[in-house]
Design a protein around this motif. Structure first.
Motif, short mmCIF file in Angstrom:
data_model
loop_
_atom_site.label_atom_id
_atom_site.label_comp_id
_atom_site.label_asym_id
_atom_site.label_seq_id
_atom_site.Cartn_x
_atom_site.Cartn_y
_atom_site.Cartn_z
N LEU A 96 0.80 -1.23 0.00
CA LEU A 96 0.00 0.00 0.00
C LEU A 96 0.83 1.28 0.00
CD1 LEU A 96 -2.82 -1.13 2.44
CD2 LEU A 96 -2.88 -1.04 -0.05
N GLY A 97 2.13 1.19 0.24
CA GLY A 97 2.97 2.38 0.10
C GLY A 97 3.67 2.85 1.35
N SER A 98 2.96 2.89 2.47
CA SER A 98 3.60 3.33 3.71
C SER A 98 2.78 2.86 4.91
CB SER A 98 3.71 4.86 3.75
OG SER A 98 2.44 5.45 3.99
N SER A 99 3.43 2.85 6.06
CA SER A 99 2.73 2.42 7.27
C SER A 99 1.62 3.41 7.63
CB SER A 99 3.70 2.25 8.44
OG SER A 99 4.39 3.45 8.69
N LYS A 100 1.82 4.68 7.30
CA LYS A 100 0.80 5.70 7.56
C LYS A 100 -0.47 5.43 6.74
CE LYS A 100 0.37 10.71 7.87
NZ LYS A 100 1.07 11.99 7.74
N ILE A 101 -0.28 5.08 5.48
CA ILE A 101 -1.43 4.78 4.62
C ILE A 101 -2.14 3.53 5.11
CG2 ILE A 101 -2.07 3.99 2.29
CD1 ILE A 101 0.09 5.90 1.21
N VAL A 102 -1.37 2.49 5.46
CA VAL A 102 -1.96 1.25 5.97
C VAL A 102 -2.80 1.55 7.21
CG1 VAL A 102 -1.49 -1.03 6.95
CG2 VAL A 102 -0.14 -0.22 5.01
N THR A 103 -2.26 2.29 8.14
CA THR A 103 -2.97 2.63 9.37
C THR A 103 -4.26 3.39 9.07
OG1 THR A 103 -0.92 2.66 10.63
CG2 THR A 103 -2.80 3.84 11.58
N LYS A 104 -4.19 4.36 8.17
CA LYS A 104 -5.38 5.15 7.83
C LYS A 104 -6.45 4.30 7.16
CE LYS A 104 -3.54 9.79 7.73
NZ LYS A 104 -3.70 11.10 7.13
N ILE A 105 -6.05 3.36 6.32
CA ILE A 105 -7.03 2.47 5.68
C ILE A 105 -7.66 1.56 6.72
CG2 ILE A 105 -7.25 0.49 4.13
CD1 ILE A 105 -5.31 1.99 2.22
N ILE A 106 -6.85 0.95 7.57
CA ILE A 106 -7.36 0.04 8.60
C ILE A 106 -8.29 0.78 9.57
CG2 ILE A 106 -6.70 -1.43 10.57
CD1 ILE A 106 -6.05 -2.66 7.83
N ASN A 107 -7.97 2.03 9.88
CA ASN A 107 -8.80 2.82 10.81
C ASN A 107 -10.00 3.47 10.13
OD1 ASN A 107 -7.12 2.21 12.92
ND2 ASN A 107 -5.89 4.05 12.72
N GLY A 108 -10.14 3.29 8.81
CA GLY A 108 -11.29 3.86 8.10
C GLY A 108 -11.14 5.32 7.76
N GLU A 109 -9.94 5.86 7.85
CA GLU A 109 -9.71 7.27 7.54
C GLU A 109 -9.46 7.50 6.05
OE1 GLU A 109 -6.56 8.67 10.12
OE2 GLU A 109 -7.35 7.46 11.76
N LEU A 110 -9.09 6.43 5.33
CA LEU A 110 -8.84 6.50 3.90
C LEU A 110 -9.56 5.34 3.21
CD1 LEU A 110 -5.01 7.08 3.25
CD2 LEU A 110 -6.87 8.58 2.59
N GLU A 111 -10.11 5.61 2.02
CA GLU A 111 -10.67 4.53 1.21
C GLU A 111 -9.54 3.88 0.42
OE1 GLU A 111 -13.74 3.44 1.34
OE2 GLU A 111 -14.41 5.02 2.69
N ILE A 112 -9.72 2.65 0.07
CA ILE A 112 -8.75 1.93 -0.75
C ILE A 112 -8.92 2.38 -2.20
CG2 ILE A 112 -8.03 -0.35 -1.57
CD1 ILE A 112 -9.16 -1.47 1.12
N THR A 113 -7.82 2.79 -2.83
CA THR A 113 -7.88 3.23 -4.22
C THR A 113 -7.93 2.01 -5.15
OG1 THR A 113 -5.49 3.23 -4.59
CG2 THR A 113 -6.47 5.26 -3.67
N LYS A 114 -8.26 2.25 -6.40
CA LYS A 114 -8.31 1.18 -7.39
C LYS A 114 -6.95 0.49 -7.52
CE LYS A 114 -9.78 0.12 -12.07
NZ LYS A 114 -10.38 0.61 -13.30
N GLU A 115 -5.88 1.29 -7.55
CA GLU A 115 -4.53 0.74 -7.67
C GLU A 115 -4.17 -0.10 -6.44
OE1 GLU A 115 -5.27 4.04 -8.11
OE2 GLU A 115 -5.18 4.02 -10.29
N GLN A 116 -4.52 0.40 -5.26
CA GLN A 116 -4.26 -0.35 -4.03
C GLN A 116 -5.07 -1.65 -4.01
OE1 GLN A 116 -5.34 2.81 -1.39
NE2 GLN A 116 -3.21 3.36 -0.94
N ALA A 117 -6.33 -1.57 -4.47
CA ALA A 117 -7.19 -2.76 -4.52
C ALA A 117 -6.58 -3.81 -5.44
CB ALA A 117 -8.59 -2.38 -5.00
N GLN A 118 -6.02 -3.38 -6.57
CA GLN A 118 -5.39 -4.32 -7.48
C GLN A 118 -4.17 -4.97 -6.82
OE1 GLN A 118 -4.81 -1.67 -10.81
NE2 GLN A 118 -6.72 -2.29 -11.78
N ALA A 119 -3.38 -4.18 -6.13
CA ALA A 119 -2.19 -4.71 -5.45
C ALA A 119 -2.60 -5.68 -4.33
CB ALA A 119 -1.34 -3.57 -4.90
#
Length: 134
Positions: A96-119
């Motif tokens: 997903l790119g960084s631990s900050k992004i992972v944390t935000k996705i897991i906590n519901g602060e960020l939606e998963i992008t199409k590129e991240q979903a593919q990965a």
């Protein structure tokens, strides 16, 4: 390396598991067992991956119809797959790119992008659509 799909092997898997529209809680539980077993493996064949995708879709359809209060989301699906495979957030940093992004996705602060979903789909051997809002 090109992955090949063997229809005969897939037919054998379909014959073994006999996937069908799930109508009862017992049937749902029956199909959860092979899904969990497949998810626990580190490498799936193309045929096993196709079977897993089909079984997950059948289970999701049943649960969506019967468990409206517990509507599945891309984030909840990711968390479920992580738990089923004993993955930590740190395992997703490279995906997903960084631990900050992972944390935000897991906590519901960020939606998963199409590129991240593919990965994620490639990494977890599941359909990309599991991680996208419908």
């Amino acid at each position: 390396m090109t992955l090949t799909f063997n229809s005969d092997i897939y037919s054998q898997l379909l014959s073994q598991y006999q996937p069908r529209i799930i109508k009862t809680e017992d049937e749902n539980e029956k199909f959860l067992e092979p899904v969990e077993e497949l998810l626990s493996r580190s490498h799936l064949t193309s045929e096993e991956d196709a079977l897993l995708e089909l079984l997950v879709k059948l289970i999701e359809d049943f649960e969506e119809k019967h468990y409206q209060l517990n509507v599945s989301t891309p984030r909840s699906r990711l968390k479920h797959l992580m738990e089923a495979r004993s993955l930590e957030q740190s395992n997703l940093v490279k995906i997903l790119g960084s631990s900050k992004i992972v944390t935000k996705i897991i906590n519901g602060e960020l939606e998963i992008t199409k590129e991240q979903a593919q990965a994620l789909g490639k990494f977890l051997h599941v359909d990309t659509s599991l991680f996208l809002l419908e």
